[in-house]
Design an enzyme around this catalytic site. Structure first.
Site, PDB file in Angstrom:
ATOM      1  N   ASP A 251      35.868-145.791 -80.738  1.00 10.42           N
ATOM      2  CA  ASP A 251      35.269-145.303 -81.992  1.00 10.42           C
ATOM      3  C   ASP A 251      35.901-146.121 -83.122  1.00 10.42           C
ATOM      4  O   ASP A 251      36.912-146.815 -82.910  1.00 10.42           O
ATOM      5  CB  ASP A 251      35.597-143.795 -82.127  1.00 10.42           C
ATOM      6  CG  ASP A 251      35.010-143.138 -83.377  1.00 10.42           C
ATOM      7  OD1 ASP A 251      34.135-143.737 -84.025  1.00 10.42           O
ATOM      8  OD2 ASP A 251      35.441-142.009 -83.701  1.00 10.42           O
TER       9      ASP A 251
ATOM     10  N   GLN B  76      28.088-135.031 -80.103  1.00 13.20           N
ATOM     11  CA  GLN B  76      28.338-136.372 -79.588  1.00 13.20           C
ATOM     12  C   GLN B  76      28.850-136.301 -78.154  1.00 13.20           C
ATOM     13  O   GLN B  76      28.373-137.028 -77.271  1.00 13.20           O
ATOM     14  CB  GLN B  76      29.373-137.077 -80.489  1.00 13.20           C
ATOM     15  CG  GLN B  76      29.714-138.471 -80.059  1.00 13.20           C
ATOM     16  CD  GLN B  76      28.534-139.425 -80.215  1.00 13.20           C
ATOM     17  OE1 GLN B  76      27.967-139.525 -81.291  1.00 13.20           O
ATOM     18  NE2 GLN B  76      28.155-140.119 -79.151  1.00 13.20           N
TER      19      GLN B  76
ATOM     20  N   ARG C  50      21.604-138.477 -77.691  1.00 12.77           N
ATOM     21  CA  ARG C  50      21.853-137.505 -78.760  1.00 12.77           C
ATOM     22  C   ARG C  50      20.606-136.634 -78.939  1.00 12.77           C
ATOM     23  O   ARG C  50      20.693-135.430 -79.174  1.00 12.77           O
ATOM     24  CB  ARG C  50      22.178-138.223 -80.087  1.00 12.77           C
ATOM     25  CG  ARG C  50      23.464-139.051 -80.088  1.00 12.77           C
ATOM     26  CD  ARG C  50      24.692-138.172 -79.988  1.00 12.77           C
ATOM     27  NE  ARG C  50      24.707-137.137 -81.008  1.00 12.77           N
ATOM     28  CZ  ARG C  50      25.137-137.307 -82.266  1.00 12.77           C
ATOM     29  NH1 ARG C  50      25.624-138.469 -82.644  1.00 12.77           N
ATOM     30  NH2 ARG C  50      25.110-136.311 -83.140  1.00 12.77           N
TER      31      ARG C  50
ATOM     32  N   HIS D 241      33.310-133.315 -82.847  1.00 11.16           N
ATOM     33  CA  HIS D 241      31.917-133.789 -82.874  1.00 11.16           C
ATOM     34  C   HIS D 241      31.280-133.375 -81.532  1.00 11.16           C
ATOM     35  O   HIS D 241      31.001-134.226 -80.682  1.00 11.16           O
ATOM     36  CB  HIS D 241      31.907-135.307 -83.077  1.00 11.16           C
ATOM     37  CG  HIS D 241      30.587-135.865 -83.520  1.00 11.16           C
ATOM     38  ND1 HIS D 241      29.458-135.083 -83.739  1.00 11.16           N
ATOM     39  CD2 HIS D 241      30.195-137.154 -83.781  1.00 11.16           C
ATOM     40  CE1 HIS D 241      28.459-135.858 -84.116  1.00 11.16           C
ATOM     41  NE2 HIS D 241      28.872-137.106 -84.149  1.00 11.16           N
TER      42      HIS D 241
ATOM     43  N   ARG E 119      27.276-131.095 -91.136  1.00 16.28           N
ATOM     44  CA  ARG E 119      28.287-132.160 -91.066  1.00 16.28           C
ATOM     45  C   ARG E 119      29.172-131.995 -92.287  1.00 16.28           C
ATOM     46  O   ARG E 119      28.683-132.121 -93.427  1.00 16.28           O
ATOM     47  CB  ARG E 119      27.618-133.538 -91.038  1.00 16.28           C
ATOM     48  CG  ARG E 119      28.587-134.675 -91.235  1.00 16.28           C
ATOM     49  CD  ARG E 119      27.998-136.019 -90.918  1.00 16.28           C
ATOM     50  NE  ARG E 119      27.821-136.181 -89.491  1.00 16.28           N
ATOM     51  CZ  ARG E 119      27.616-137.353 -88.877  1.00 16.28           C
ATOM     52  NH1 ARG E 119      27.563-138.468 -89.582  1.00 16.28           N
ATOM     53  NH2 ARG E 119      27.464-137.411 -87.585  1.00 16.28           N
TER      54      ARG E 119
ATOM     55  N   CYS F 129      30.423-144.163 -79.953  1.00 12.47           N
ATOM     56  CA  CYS F 129      29.562-143.155 -80.582  1.00 12.47           C
ATOM     57  C   CYS F 129      28.662-143.779 -81.645  1.00 12.47           C
ATOM     58  O   CYS F 129      27.614-143.223 -81.976  1.00 12.47           O
ATOM     59  CB  CYS F 129      30.409-142.043 -81.183  1.00 12.47           C
ATOM     60  SG  CYS F 129      31.667-142.642 -82.328  1.00 12.47           S
TER      61      CYS F 129
HETATM   62  N1   CP Z   1      27.510-141.018 -83.781  1.00  8.49           N
HETATM   63  C1   CP Z   1      27.062-140.430 -84.907  1.00  8.49           C
HETATM   64  O1   CP Z   1      27.284-139.226 -85.127  1.00  8.49           O
HETATM   65  O2   CP Z   1      26.360-141.244 -85.729  1.00  8.49           O
HETATM   66  P1   CP Z   1      25.918-140.909 -87.239  1.00  8.49           P
HETATM   67  O3   CP Z   1      27.183-140.803 -88.033  1.00  8.49           O
HETATM   68  O4   CP Z   1      25.043-142.040 -87.647  1.00  8.49           O
HETATM   69  O5   CP Z   1      25.187-139.587 -87.221  1.00  8.49           O
HETATM   70  N1  NVA Z   2      35.136-140.821 -86.067  1.00  9.18           N
HETATM   71  C1  NVA Z   2      33.960-141.242 -86.798  1.00  9.18           C
HETATM   72  C2  NVA Z   2      32.732-140.866 -86.049  1.00  9.18           C
HETATM   73  C3  NVA Z   2      31.428-141.230 -86.688  1.00  9.18           C
HETATM   74  C4  NVA Z   2      30.249-140.754 -85.903  1.00  9.18           C
HETATM   75  C5  NVA Z   2      33.983-140.605 -88.177  1.00  9.18           C
HETATM   76  O1  NVA Z   2      34.370-139.440 -88.292  1.00  9.18           O
HETATM   77  O2  NVA Z   2      33.603-141.268 -89.143  1.00  9.18           O
END
Ligand code: CP
Ligand code: NVA
Length: 325
Positions: free
Chosen positions: A239, A148, A307, A145, A118, A279
């Site tokens: 989101d 997701q 997930r 993502h 990430r 998400c």
């Molecule tokens: N939806 C998602 O990726 O959640 P987290 O940021 O908690 O991993």
């Molecule tokens: N768009 C959000 C998604 C979190 C899972 C972010 O990038 O923070």
């Protein structure tokens, strides 16, 4: 062994070595992941596991940003399949600061069988993939993502079946939206995206989603009207308005996104049996109201559970195709 059948189908579908973007998957590869995820979910609920790694298998889990779902589902999934995830924060490894990304990749590639990452900058994933020599999976970047989106489409299939649906996206046209529209159009759905002006999805992603739709029989529409996007839709997805890394824009975003809240009035425009996706994490009372998030049409907890199953399917396919079994 059933496992060999899945692996064979994955290899026939092109068996991408990395998953940095949904564009790494063709429609058949996406279908294999989703079908295996459904099968794994059924098995796990019966107290069985469809796949276990025979050789010692460790996956490095690099997280430059916080996470609940992604971290826990990767760790739990690896554990259930007899493998191990080692969690590395930016405070531990300081990618690009304490050590060059390419050097970290080369080190990890000597010890682990895969990398989940990430990151703030999508380009870092490309560098990890170039130098690690083991599969790299995007666990969220500024651009996409993909894990997701796989869970999102699995949830839609569970609730609505495999026929083409009308999917409405309401909110920011960034990472989660990108992966969702790429996968939705790849699988033949009609995807409508409503964003405020200036927050539309990236042009190259839109062009790719339009190519996907032309091939799959799906469609992609962009609008600035949440009402137009949601009208008669089967799925309504939103989101947060302020993604990780954009906190300094909070005030202006709150103003721009206010008309894009998913609330009871907006949801009333969708089909009566429409489902709501998010998400997560959600900012209750901002992009989604409590009554919608906690309401009967909400599928968000199934979506979060999925997930786990989609990532287990991905790990089993990708790591076994790269030699770990
Ligand atoms: N939806 C998602 O990726 O959640 P987290 O940021 O908690 O991993
Ligand atoms: N768009 C959000 C998604 C979190 C899972 C972010 O990038 O923070």
């Amino acid at each position: 062994m059933t496992h060999n059948n899945w692996k064979h189908r994955w290899i026939q579908a092109g068996a991408p070595h990395h998953l940095l973007s949904i564009t790494d998957l063709n429609s058949e590869a996406a279908r294999v992941v989703l079908q295996l995820a459904h099968a794994m979910k059924r098995a796990t609920r019966e107290g069985r596991e469809l796949f276990r790694f025979e050789r010692p298998t460790v996956v490095a889990m690099i997280f430059e940003k916080p996470s609940l779902r992604t971290r826990v589902t990767f760790e739990v999934g690896l554990h259930q399949m007899g493998a191990h995830g080692t969690y590395l924060t930016q405070a531990d490894i300081q990618m690009g600061k304490r050590e060059a990304v390419m050097d970290i990749a080369r080190n990890l590639g000597r010890w682990v069988q895969g990398i989940v990452a990430r990151v703030y900058y999508h380009s870092v994933l490309g560098e990890l993939a170039q130098f690690a020599g083991v599969p790299v999976i995007n666990a969220l970047s500024d651009h996409e993502h993909p894990c997701q989106a796989l869970a999102d489409l699995m949830t839609i299939q569970e609730r609505k079946g495999e026929d083409a649906q009308t999917l409405a996206w309401v909110g920011d046209g960034n990472n989660v939206c990108h992966s969702f529209i790429l996968l939705g159009t790849l699988l033949g759905h009609t995807v409508r995206v409503a964003t405020p002006e200036g927050y539309e999805p990236d042009e190259a992603v839109v062009a790719q989603a339009q190519r996907n739709a032309a091939q799959s029989g799906g469609q992609l529409f962009l609008t600035h009207s949440p009402q137009e996007a949601v009208s008669n839709a089967d799925v309504v997805y939103t989101d947060v308005w302020v993604s990780m890394g954009f906190e300094t824009e909070r005030e202006i975003r709150m103003r721009h996104f206010q008309p894009f809240q998913v609330n009871r009035a907006l949801l009333a425009l969708a089909k009566p049996d429409a489902i709501v996706l998010h998400c997560l994490p959600a900012r209750r009372g901002e992009e989604i109201t409590n009554e919608v998030l906690d309401g009967e049409q909400s599928a968000v907890w199934d979506q979060a559970e999925n997930r786990l199953h989609t990532q287990k399917a991905l790990l089993a396919l990708m790591l076994s195709a790269s030699g770990c079994e």
